[in-house]
Scaffold this motif. Structure first.
Motif, PDB file in Angstrom:
ATOM      1  N   LEU A 137       0.840  -1.187   0.000  1.00  0.00           N
ATOM      2  CA  LEU A 137       0.000   0.000   0.000  1.00  0.00           C
ATOM      3  C   LEU A 137       0.879   1.240   0.000  1.00  0.00           C
ATOM      4  CD1 LEU A 137      -2.659  -1.070   2.636  1.00  0.00           C
ATOM      5  CD2 LEU A 137      -2.931  -0.967   0.178  1.00  0.00           C
ATOM      6  N   PRO A 138       0.409   2.328  -0.590  1.00  0.00           N
ATOM      7  CA  PRO A 138       1.207   3.554  -0.551  1.00  0.00           C
ATOM      8  C   PRO A 138       1.305   4.052   0.888  1.00  0.00           C
ATOM      9  CG  PRO A 138      -0.939   3.968  -1.536  1.00  0.00           C
ATOM     10  CD  PRO A 138      -0.834   2.494  -1.315  1.00  0.00           C
ATOM     11  N   SER A 139       2.433   4.660   1.216  1.00  0.00           N
ATOM     12  CA  SER A 139       2.597   5.153   2.584  1.00  0.00           C
ATOM     13  C   SER A 139       1.744   6.399   2.774  1.00  0.00           C
ATOM     14  CB  SER A 139       4.063   5.455   2.865  1.00  0.00           C
ATOM     15  OG  SER A 139       4.519   6.456   1.975  1.00  0.00           O
ATOM     16  N   ARG A 140       1.188   6.512   3.969  1.00  0.00           N
ATOM     17  CA  ARG A 140       0.339   7.655   4.304  1.00  0.00           C
ATOM     18  C   ARG A 140       0.870   8.282   5.582  1.00  0.00           C
ATOM     19  NH1 ARG A 140      -5.753   5.644   4.223  1.00  0.00           N
ATOM     20  NH2 ARG A 140      -6.074   7.836   4.537  1.00  0.00           N
ATOM     21  N   PRO A 141       0.669   9.562   5.745  1.00  0.00           N
ATOM     22  CA  PRO A 141       1.106  10.174   7.005  1.00  0.00           C
ATOM     23  C   PRO A 141       0.282   9.602   8.158  1.00  0.00           C
ATOM     24  CG  PRO A 141      -0.128  11.754   5.668  1.00  0.00           C
ATOM     25  CD  PRO A 141       0.064  10.517   4.848  1.00  0.00           C
ATOM     26  N   PRO A 142       0.866   9.515   9.356  1.00  0.00           N
ATOM     27  CA  PRO A 142       0.119   8.950  10.477  1.00  0.00           C
ATOM     28  C   PRO A 142      -1.111   9.796  10.803  1.00  0.00           C
ATOM     29  CG  PRO A 142       2.169   9.935  11.221  1.00  0.00           C
ATOM     30  CD  PRO A 142       2.181   9.981   9.731  1.00  0.00           C
ATOM     31  N   ILE A 143      -2.153   9.137  11.267  1.00  0.00           N
ATOM     32  CA  ILE A 143      -3.393   9.821  11.625  1.00  0.00           C
ATOM     33  C   ILE A 143      -3.221  10.404  13.027  1.00  0.00           C
ATOM     34  CG2 ILE A 143      -5.855   9.524  12.108  1.00  0.00           C
ATOM     35  CD1 ILE A 143      -5.810   7.247  10.055  1.00  0.00           C
TER      36      ILE A 143
END
Length: 68
Positions: free
Chosen positions: A48-54
């Motif tokens: 999965l593409p990396s996402r900034p932490p929530i």
């Protein structure tokens, strides 16, 4: 010999049509399936593409209904 050549040309045409039907249209995204991983007991999915932490909201970040 000519009949065989005609059959091969017909088969070639048919296979090209099948490829066109199965090929993704421009912009279409498809997931890849790795059958080797499935035989080893796991299903290999693409990363999965990396996402900034929530950032979770704490009590101080929330507005109370009275303050609104």
């Amino acid at each position: 010999m000519l009949e065989r050549q005609e059959r091969l040309l017909d088969d070639n045409t048919e296979l090209r049509q099948q490829i066109q039907l199965l090929a993704p249209v421009p912009g279409e995204v498809r997931l890849r399936f790795n059958p080797d991983a499935a035989t080893q007991g796991g299903l290999a999915l693409p990363p999965l593409p990396s996402r900034p932490p929530i950032r979770r909201m704490g009590r101080a970040d929330r507005q109370s209904p009275r303050a609104a």
